[in-house]
Write a protein that holds these residues in place. Sequence first.
Motif, short mmCIF file in Angstrom:
data_model
loop_
_atom_site.label_atom_id
_atom_site.label_comp_id
_atom_site.label_asym_id
_atom_site.label_seq_id
_atom_site.Cartn_x
_atom_site.Cartn_y
_atom_site.Cartn_z
N GLY A 153 0.86 -1.33 0.16
CA GLY A 153 -0.06 -0.08 0.07
C GLY A 153 0.71 1.19 0.02
O GLY A 153 0.30 2.26 -0.10
N GLY A 154 2.05 1.03 0.15
CA GLY A 154 2.93 2.42 0.28
C GLY A 154 3.42 2.81 -1.06
O GLY A 154 2.96 2.28 -2.09
N SER A 155 4.22 3.61 -1.24
CA SER A 155 4.74 4.33 -2.46
C SER A 155 6.31 4.57 -2.51
O SER A 155 6.97 4.80 -1.36
N LEU A 156 6.78 4.60 -3.78
CA LEU A 156 8.35 4.90 -3.88
C LEU A 156 8.24 5.64 -5.04
O LEU A 156 7.33 5.48 -6.09
N ARG A 157 9.42 6.40 -5.20
CA ARG A 157 9.55 7.06 -6.47
C ARG A 157 10.91 6.77 -6.90
O ARG A 157 12.01 7.04 -6.30
N LEU A 158 11.24 6.11 -8.00
CA LEU A 158 12.43 5.87 -8.44
C LEU A 158 12.68 6.95 -9.51
O LEU A 158 12.01 7.55 -10.24
N SER A 159 14.21 7.24 -9.52
CA SER A 159 14.81 8.30 -10.45
C SER A 159 15.90 7.49 -11.40
O SER A 159 16.61 6.82 -10.83
N CYS A 160 15.78 8.15 -12.60
CA CYS A 160 16.89 7.31 -13.55
C CYS A 160 17.53 9.01 -14.16
O CYS A 160 16.87 9.48 -14.84
N ALA A 161 18.71 9.04 -13.65
CA ALA A 161 19.43 10.29 -14.01
C ALA A 161 20.43 9.93 -15.09
O ALA A 161 21.22 8.84 -15.13
N ALA A 162 20.59 10.76 -16.20
CA ALA A 162 21.18 10.24 -17.58
C ALA A 162 22.42 11.37 -17.51
O ALA A 162 22.51 12.36 -17.11
N SER A 163 23.73 10.94 -18.00
CA SER A 163 24.80 11.75 -18.19
C SER A 163 25.34 11.08 -19.61
O SER A 163 25.49 9.86 -19.89
N GLY A 164 25.81 12.00 -20.63
CA GLY A 164 26.12 11.44 -21.63
C GLY A 164 25.49 11.64 -22.84
O GLY A 164 25.93 11.45 -24.06
N PHE A 165 24.25 11.85 -22.65
CA PHE A 165 23.13 11.94 -23.59
C PHE A 165 21.96 12.50 -22.98
O PHE A 165 21.69 12.79 -21.86
N THR A 166 21.03 13.03 -23.75
CA THR A 166 20.03 13.72 -23.48
C THR A 166 18.53 12.88 -23.60
O THR A 166 18.07 12.67 -24.61
N LEU A 167 18.04 12.48 -22.34
CA LEU A 167 16.88 11.85 -22.16
C LEU A 167 15.69 12.38 -23.07
O LEU A 167 14.87 11.43 -23.68
N ALA A 168 15.32 13.70 -23.12
CA ALA A 168 14.41 14.21 -24.01
C ALA A 168 14.40 13.80 -25.42
O ALA A 168 13.50 13.91 -26.14
N GLU A 169 15.51 13.43 -25.95
CA GLU A 169 15.73 12.73 -27.30
C GLU A 169 15.61 11.29 -27.59
O GLU A 169 15.77 10.75 -28.54
N HIS A 170 15.24 10.55 -26.43
CA HIS A 170 15.09 9.05 -26.48
C HIS A 170 13.95 8.65 -25.63
O HIS A 170 13.54 9.18 -24.78
N ALA A 171 13.37 7.52 -26.34
CA ALA A 171 12.38 7.00 -25.72
C ALA A 171 12.92 6.33 -24.45
O ALA A 171 14.24 5.93 -24.47
N ILE A 172 12.37 6.15 -23.33
CA ILE A 172 12.81 5.91 -22.08
C ILE A 172 11.80 4.52 -21.58
O ILE A 172 10.52 4.57 -21.79
N GLY A 173 12.25 3.55 -20.91
CA GLY A 173 11.52 2.41 -20.54
C GLY A 173 11.73 2.02 -19.02
O GLY A 173 12.95 2.38 -18.71
N TRP A 174 10.97 1.69 -18.51
CA TRP A 174 11.13 1.10 -17.14
C TRP A 174 10.87 -0.59 -17.02
O TRP A 174 9.73 -0.73 -17.72
N PHE A 175 11.50 -1.26 -16.49
CA PHE A 175 11.58 -2.79 -16.65
C PHE A 175 11.79 -3.13 -15.25
O PHE A 175 12.31 -2.60 -14.23
N ARG A 176 11.33 -4.45 -14.76
CA ARG A 176 11.65 -5.07 -13.68
C ARG A 176 11.90 -6.60 -13.94
O ARG A 176 11.22 -7.32 -14.80
N GLN A 177 12.63 -7.10 -12.85
CA GLN A 177 12.81 -8.64 -13.01
C GLN A 177 12.79 -8.91 -11.58
O GLN A 177 13.66 -8.66 -10.47
N ALA A 178 11.92 -10.15 -11.31
CA ALA A 178 11.71 -10.88 -10.07
C ALA A 178 12.61 -11.75 -10.10
O ALA A 178 12.83 -12.49 -11.18
N PRO A 179 12.94 -12.43 -8.85
CA PRO A 179 13.85 -13.77 -8.78
C PRO A 179 12.90 -14.82 -9.70
O PRO A 179 12.01 -15.16 -9.54
N GLY A 180 13.89 -15.20 -10.67
CA GLY A 180 13.25 -16.66 -11.17
C GLY A 180 12.31 -16.19 -12.47
O GLY A 180 11.89 -17.07 -13.06
#
Length: 124
Positions: free
Chosen positions: A15-42
């Motif tokens: 029921g709680g909340s978290l905010r994940l951040s993804c900071a980029a260096s070396g390129f401009t995120l506004a010029e790229h599509a961005i995806g979030w993925f997840r992987q659980a054990p197994g």
Amino acid sequence: QEQLVLSGGGLVQPGGSLRLSCAASGFTLAEHAIGWFRQAPGKEREGVSCIATTDNSTHYADAVKGRFTISRDVAKNTVYLQMNSLKPEDTAVYYCAVRAALWGSDAAKDYDYWGQGTQVTVSS
């Protein structure tokens, strides 16, 4: 050198909340599509959300629709994943990824750069 740095993971109760951040260096995120993925054990890595470059249109996996929100801060060159109403089944290592294309994708193979991953654990 292109780099993505993730932060914001941790342990949260159901029921709680978290905010994940993804900071980029070396390129401009506004010029790229961005995806979030997840992987659980197994389990395979799965797409959670993505955002396009053209109109900032977004897409969410059915499992997180209505609970998670992806957003982009152009000035900070950072993408966020706001996660609300977290469930134990959301427990996984979360990754952000950049695609050298205008449109996002829910397929991991379509992305070119990856962050290091951050653990999210939802447990009481």
